[in-house]
Write a protein that holds these residues in place. Structure first.
Motif, PDB file in Angstrom:
ATOM      1  N   PHE A  25      56.915 -11.107 121.615  1.00  0.00           N
ATOM      2  CA  PHE A  25      56.960  -9.865 122.390  1.00  0.00           C
ATOM      3  C   PHE A  25      58.395  -9.333 122.438  1.00  0.00           C
ATOM      4  O   PHE A  25      58.634  -8.148 122.196  1.00  0.00           O
ATOM      5  CB  PHE A  25      56.420 -10.103 123.803  1.00  0.00           C
ATOM      6  N   ILE A  26      59.360 -10.198 122.721  1.00  0.00           N
ATOM      7  CA  ILE A  26      60.763  -9.787 122.770  1.00  0.00           C
ATOM      8  C   ILE A  26      61.188  -9.194 121.433  1.00  0.00           C
ATOM      9  O   ILE A  26      61.826  -8.144 121.375  1.00  0.00           O
ATOM     10  CB  ILE A  26      61.670 -10.979 123.160  1.00  0.00           C
ATOM     11  N   GLN A  27      60.863  -9.852 120.359  1.00  0.00           N
ATOM     12  CA  GLN A  27      61.274  -9.394 119.036  1.00  0.00           C
ATOM     13  C   GLN A  27      60.661  -8.056 118.650  1.00  0.00           C
ATOM     14  O   GLN A  27      61.209  -7.342 117.811  1.00  0.00           O
ATOM     15  CB  GLN A  27      60.965 -10.470 117.993  1.00  0.00           C
ATOM     16  N   GLN A  28      59.568  -7.689 119.266  1.00  0.00           N
ATOM     17  CA  GLN A  28      58.912  -6.417 118.963  1.00  0.00           C
ATOM     18  C   GLN A  28      59.495  -5.240 119.741  1.00  0.00           C
ATOM     19  O   GLN A  28      59.194  -4.092 119.422  1.00  0.00           O
ATOM     20  CB  GLN A  28      57.411  -6.516 119.264  1.00  0.00           C
ATOM     21  N   GLY A  39      69.874  -2.030 122.501  1.00  0.00           N
ATOM     22  CA  GLY A  39      68.994  -1.972 121.331  1.00  0.00           C
ATOM     23  C   GLY A  39      69.799  -2.278 120.083  1.00  0.00           C
ATOM     24  O   GLY A  39      70.720  -3.075 120.103  1.00  0.00           O
ATOM     25  N   MET A  40      69.461  -1.626 118.993  1.00  0.00           N
ATOM     26  CA  MET A  40      70.215  -1.697 117.736  1.00  0.00           C
ATOM     27  C   MET A  40      70.268  -3.086 117.108  1.00  0.00           C
ATOM     28  O   MET A  40      71.284  -3.489 116.578  1.00  0.00           O
ATOM     29  CB  MET A  40      71.630  -1.148 117.933  1.00  0.00           C
ATOM     30  N   PHE A  48      56.132  -0.313 126.103  1.00  0.00           N
ATOM     31  CA  PHE A  48      55.874   1.106 126.290  1.00  0.00           C
ATOM     32  C   PHE A  48      54.679   1.539 125.435  1.00  0.00           C
ATOM     33  O   PHE A  48      54.317   2.695 125.408  1.00  0.00           O
ATOM     34  CB  PHE A  48      57.108   1.932 125.901  1.00  0.00           C
ATOM     35  N   ALA A  49      54.107   0.597 124.715  1.00  0.00           N
ATOM     36  CA  ALA A  49      52.949   0.846 123.860  1.00  0.00           C
ATOM     37  C   ALA A  49      52.022  -0.362 123.997  1.00  0.00           C
ATOM     38  O   ALA A  49      52.346  -1.332 124.687  1.00  0.00           O
ATOM     39  CB  ALA A  49      53.391   1.005 122.411  1.00  0.00           C
ATOM     40  N   ALA A  50      50.897  -0.311 123.359  1.00  0.00           N
ATOM     41  CA  ALA A  50      49.951  -1.429 123.297  1.00  0.00           C
ATOM     42  C   ALA A  50      49.617  -1.961 124.691  1.00  0.00           C
ATOM     43  O   ALA A  50      49.459  -1.199 125.630  1.00  0.00           O
ATOM     44  CB  ALA A  50      50.491  -2.524 122.383  1.00  0.00           C
ATOM     45  N   PHE A  84      58.480   4.982 120.128  1.00  0.00           N
ATOM     46  CA  PHE A  84      59.784   4.751 119.511  1.00  0.00           C
ATOM     47  C   PHE A  84      59.862   5.560 118.225  1.00  0.00           C
ATOM     48  O   PHE A  84      58.993   5.452 117.370  1.00  0.00           O
ATOM     49  CB  PHE A  84      59.975   3.260 119.216  1.00  0.00           C
ATOM     50  N   LYS A  85      60.903   6.374 118.097  1.00  0.00           N
ATOM     51  CA  LYS A  85      61.079   7.169 116.880  1.00  0.00           C
ATOM     52  C   LYS A  85      62.078   6.520 115.946  1.00  0.00           C
ATOM     53  O   LYS A  85      61.808   6.323 114.780  1.00  0.00           O
ATOM     54  CB  LYS A  85      61.509   8.589 117.227  1.00  0.00           C
TER      55      LYS A  85
END
Length: 179
Positions: A15-18, A39-40, A80-82, A140-141
């Motif tokens: 989950f963290i890695q995603q 991020g980044m 923020f998804a799923a 996420f864009k």
């Protein structure tokens, strides 16, 4: 609903890695509490009880000032998804600068990032999940390129000058010892 763990399990590590964004919270004994988005591609899970993240040059240096006084650190990840989920990772951290012997080993975990100023090495003592059902959906864009471009334009000497001018003390005048 929420659960507590003493370490990251494989599912929480995935989950963290995603997550393209995470949040860092620190506080000194007194003064302001700091919460920063990150991020980044700057976070690595080393073991189930250890995370290292690369702190890039920014407008302030609150995290470093706080950790020098009080090693408590909280990282928060949210979906923020799923499926909804909030994950908080609690622990204690230490800071490594390019002048520290640990830097060379830890920095090799990351792609080259101009403006890398500190590595934060966190020992996890508590992992907590909560439902996240109140977190809205966001898409996420992409990563922003401005920080990378800013650092490239400054160059190594310009970044060090920036550290001297802008990153040596916190908002509460606590030292960061970046230089």
């Amino acid at each position: 609903m929420g659960k507590k763990y003493t370490e990251l399990n494989d599912k929480l590590g995935e989950f963290i890695q995603q997550q393209p964004i995470f949040f860092v919270a620190t506080a000194a004994a007194d003064g302001r509490i700091n919460i920063s988005p990150k991020g980044m591609d700057t976070l690595r899970i080393i073991t189930k009880n250890r995370i290292v993240w690369l702190n890039l040059t920014g407008s302030g240096n609150e995290t470093a000032a706080h950790l020098l006084e009080n090693r408590r650190l909280t990282l928060m990840f949210c979906s923020f998804a799923a499926e909804p989920l909030i994950l908080r990772v609690y622990g204690h951290a230490q800071i490594f600068h390019p002048r520290n012997s640990e830097w060379n080993t830890l920095i090799s975990l990351f792609p080259v990032k101009i403006g890398a100023r500190q590595l934060i090495d966190m020992q996890i003592d508590l992992v907590q999940t909560s439902c996240g059902m109140g977190v809205p959906y966001f898409e996420f864009k992409s990563e922003r390129e401005q920080l990378k471009q800013w650092a490239e334009n400054k160059g190594e000497a310009g970044i060090k000058q920036y550290w001297e001018e802008k990153n040596q003390v916190s908002l509460d005048n606590k030292p960061t010892f970046i230089i």
